[in-house]
Design an enzyme around this catalytic site. Structure first.
Site, mmCIF file in Angstrom:
data_model
loop_
_atom_site.group_PDB
_atom_site.id
_atom_site.type_symbol
_atom_site.label_atom_id
_atom_site.label_comp_id
_atom_site.label_asym_id
_atom_site.label_seq_id
_atom_site.Cartn_x
_atom_site.Cartn_y
_atom_site.Cartn_z
ATOM 1 N N ASN A 207 -4.982 -3.881 -2.203
ATOM 2 C CA ASN A 207 -5.201 -2.428 -2.314
ATOM 3 C C ASN A 207 -6.207 -2.154 -3.434
ATOM 4 O OD1 ASN A 207 -3.720 -2.074 -4.928
ATOM 5 N ND2 ASN A 207 -2.053 -2.891 -3.674
ATOM 6 N N LYS A 287 -9.094 -21.378 8.067
ATOM 7 C CA LYS A 287 -9.652 -20.053 8.357
ATOM 8 C C LYS A 287 -9.402 -19.683 9.830
ATOM 9 C CE LYS A 287 -13.952 -17.535 8.306
ATOM 10 N NZ LYS A 287 -15.401 -17.639 8.275
ATOM 11 N N ASP A 304 11.011 -6.573 -4.228
ATOM 12 C CA ASP A 304 10.652 -5.430 -5.074
ATOM 13 C C ASP A 304 10.967 -5.783 -6.529
ATOM 14 O OD1 ASP A 304 10.779 -2.959 -6.536
ATOM 15 O OD2 ASP A 304 10.701 -1.935 -4.601
HETATM 16 O O1 PMT Z 1 -4.488 0.252 -11.325
HETATM 17 P P1 PMT Z 1 -5.226 1.570 -11.375
HETATM 18 O O2 PMT Z 1 -6.509 1.546 -10.606
HETATM 19 O O3 PMT Z 1 -5.393 2.070 -12.777
HETATM 20 O O4 PMT Z 1 -4.320 2.653 -10.613
HETATM 21 C C1 PMT Z 1 -3.069 3.012 -11.121
HETATM 22 C C2 PMT Z 1 -2.045 3.183 -10.003
HETATM 23 C C3 PMT Z 1 -2.448 4.338 -9.103
HETATM 24 C C4 PMT Z 1 -1.917 1.899 -9.185
HETATM 25 C C5 PMT Z 1 -0.685 3.468 -10.738
HETATM 26 O O5 PMT Z 1 -0.818 4.650 -11.486
HETATM 27 C C6 PMT Z 1 0.464 3.632 -9.743
HETATM 28 O O6 PMT Z 1 0.742 4.690 -9.245
HETATM 29 N N1 PMT Z 1 1.192 2.509 -9.470
HETATM 30 C C7 PMT Z 1 2.260 2.473 -8.425
HETATM 31 C C8 PMT Z 1 1.638 2.238 -7.093
HETATM 32 C C9 PMT Z 1 2.581 2.389 -5.922
HETATM 33 O O7 PMT Z 1 2.114 2.638 -4.876
HETATM 34 O O8 PMT Z 1 3.827 2.261 -6.121
HETATM 35 P P2 PMT Z 1 4.944 2.234 -4.948
HETATM 36 O O9 PMT Z 1 5.250 3.634 -4.585
HETATM 37 O O10 PMT Z 1 4.566 1.290 -3.849
HETATM 38 O O11 PMT Z 1 6.127 1.575 -5.720
HETATM 39 C C10 PMT Z 1 6.982 2.279 -6.615
HETATM 40 C C11 PMT Z 1 7.252 1.442 -7.834
HETATM 41 O O12 PMT Z 1 7.881 0.197 -7.460
HETATM 42 C C12 PMT Z 1 6.011 1.087 -8.627
HETATM 43 O O13 PMT Z 1 6.365 1.151 -9.973
HETATM 44 C C13 PMT Z 1 5.712 -0.359 -8.202
HETATM 45 O O14 PMT Z 1 5.086 -1.100 -9.244
HETATM 46 C C14 PMT Z 1 7.116 -0.894 -7.933
HETATM 47 N N2 PMT Z 1 7.148 -1.922 -6.878
HETATM 48 C C15 PMT Z 1 6.844 -1.600 -5.578
HETATM 49 C C16 PMT Z 1 6.912 -2.550 -4.593
HETATM 50 C C17 PMT Z 1 7.279 -3.864 -4.940
HETATM 51 N N3 PMT Z 1 7.361 -4.810 -4.011
HETATM 52 N N4 PMT Z 1 7.567 -4.175 -6.214
HETATM 53 C C18 PMT Z 1 7.499 -3.245 -7.184
HETATM 54 O O15 PMT Z 1 7.748 -3.534 -8.361
#
Ligand code: PMT
Length: 395
Positions: A207, A287, A304
């Site tokens: 991403n 590949k 997660d």
């Molecule tokens: O890196 P930058 O370019 O500075 O951008 C910052 C950001 C937009 C990435 C950041 O501010 C942000 O929002 N990060 C969370 C991104 C996200 O989409 O999170 P999520 O909604 O998929 O997950 C929720 C939370 O669970 C997050 O804290 C994530 O780190 C955590 N998670 C999610 C999935 C996973 N398998 N493991 C996790 O730890």
């Protein structure tokens, strides 16, 4: 923050004009401020400006017979509770790193036993230059020195990159944080950046996360006195000074490294990483060739990291991020509840110029009985405020 005596050193750089605002903020908060300017600084701003704002005579010369009657440089060095050099030019950093005392400011820094905070400001190529990196490396190992910044972004010369001085408000908060040390003695583990989930030896699912938000938080937590471990997906950022970086690639690696870091002791866990929710069921050994018009990739759920850490019996204070494009508050609150978090930081990533891979962001932080909006502003500024908020909620 109790009133204190702050010596502000100003060196030659265009950011010198911003230091006038820093003096104003410090005076408004009740601090005593004295200013020392280098000859280079005088080419950008006048001593009279700082005299008017600080209410004190500005010192510019080491060999000033009148001031030195009372051993002025030693008196200044002993007077200051904290020396803040903002902006700190590449030249000043080089002279300080090498222990030189060839003007009033370097001499006072040499003579003081108080902490010295540097807010570097210079062109991005100068900041990235290997000699500047070496000088910064030397200063980073010096327990008397704090390195605040620099920030990333557009520069006066037209370049873009690291080298912007932190904004006066952020420096003001760093001064407050440094003295109070809101996270001193705390161990903070942060995840940052994207993950990459391999499809075959040359392709992956990922991403747009750049890691900037997580790296800014790591630097802010370090400045607030914490020991910081940064578990980072693949990004193109330099390690924040004083922070231990553990590089990872996949979501599974991220869970392993984050759990290991938490096992070694963790008071606060912050998940800024944009982790891939799914990975290919298998990574092809070779590949994959174009053999048909369409192709189906079987995906399986990734672990997660945040939910796993928050579910531990010895769970630290856990802070999650939520990147949403619609119904931001509802989804964020839902994540906070489902993952059993202490706090969640929601960003609306549908707003152009904010969120993924940008220098700025705007967030709303939710916790059980409160919420606070921060920004839009630089990720560095947001990180400073988030750290202050986390420290407040933790206590
Ligand atoms: O890196 P930058 O370019 O500075 O951008 C910052 C950001 C937009 C990435 C950041 O501010 C942000 O929002 N990060 C969370 C991104 C996200 O989409 O999170 P999520 O909604 O998929 O997950 C929720 C939370 O669970 C997050 O804290 C994530 O780190 C955590 N998670 C999610 C999935 C996973 N398998 N493991 C996790 O730890």
């Amino acid at each position: 923050m109790a009133p204190q005596r702050i010596l502000l050193g100003i060196t030659g750089g265009i950011a010198a004009y911003k230091s006038a605002e820093l003096v104003r903020l410090l005076k408004k908060a009740g601090h005593e401020v004295r200013v020392v300017m280098t000859r280079g600084a005088e080419a950008f701003v006048t001593p009279l400006t700082f005299q008017a704002l600080s209410g004190e005579a500005v010192r510019t010369s080491l060999l000033d017979p009148e001031a030195e009657l009372g051993m002025g440089h030693i008196e200044l060095a002993k007077w200051a509770d904290l020396i803040v050099v903002a902006p700190a030019s590449a030249d000043f950093i080089a002279r300080l790193a090498n222990g030189m005392a060839d003007d009033l400011l370097t001499t006072v820094c040499c003579a003081t036993e108080s902490p010295i905070a540097l807010a570097p400001a210079m062109n991005q190529a100068m900041w990235n230059n290997h000699r500047t990196r070496r000088n910064i490396g030397l200063l980073a190992e010096d327990p008397q020195i704090r390195l605040w910044g620099p920030d990333q972004g557009a520069q006066a010369c037209g370049d873009t990159g690291p080298g912007r001085m932190l904004e006066p408000q952020v420096l003001f908060e760093r001064i407050a944080g440094d003295r109070a040390g809101p996270l001193s003695g705390k161990r903070v583990v942060i995840t940052a950046g994207p993950t990459r989930e391999p499809i075959d030896p040359v392709r992956y699912i990922s991403n747009h996360s750049s890691g900037k938000m997580g790296y800014a938080l790591a630097a802010a937590a370090r400045s607030a006195g914490a020991e910081v471990v940064l578990v980072s997906g693949p990004v193109a950022l330099a390690a924040p000074i004083g922070v231990s970086v553990r590089p990872v690639v996949t979501a599974e690696d991220m869970l392993t490294e984050a759990s290991r870091a938490v096992d070694s002791g963790c008071d606060i866990f912050i998940a800024t990483a944009a982790v891939a929710d799914y990975r290919p069921q298998a990574c092809a050994d070779d590949k994959i060739k174009k053999t048909s018009e369409d192709m189906t990739l079987a995906l399986v759920r990734n672990p997660d990291t945040l939910a796993t850490i928050a579910a531990r019996t010895d769970a630290p204070f856990t802070v999650g991020f939520a990147a949403e494009t619609a119904d931001v508050e509802r989804y964020a609150r839902d994540k906070m509840q489902r993952k059993r978090l202490n706090m969640i930081v929601a960003n609306d990533v549908s707003v152009p110029g904010l969120g993924f891979n940008s220098d700025c962001n705007a967030v709303t932080v939710f916790w059980r009985d409160g919420e606070q909006s921060i920004g839009p502003e630089s990720k560095t500024g947001i990180a400073s405020r988030l750290v202050a908020l986390i420290a407040e909620q933790l206590s």
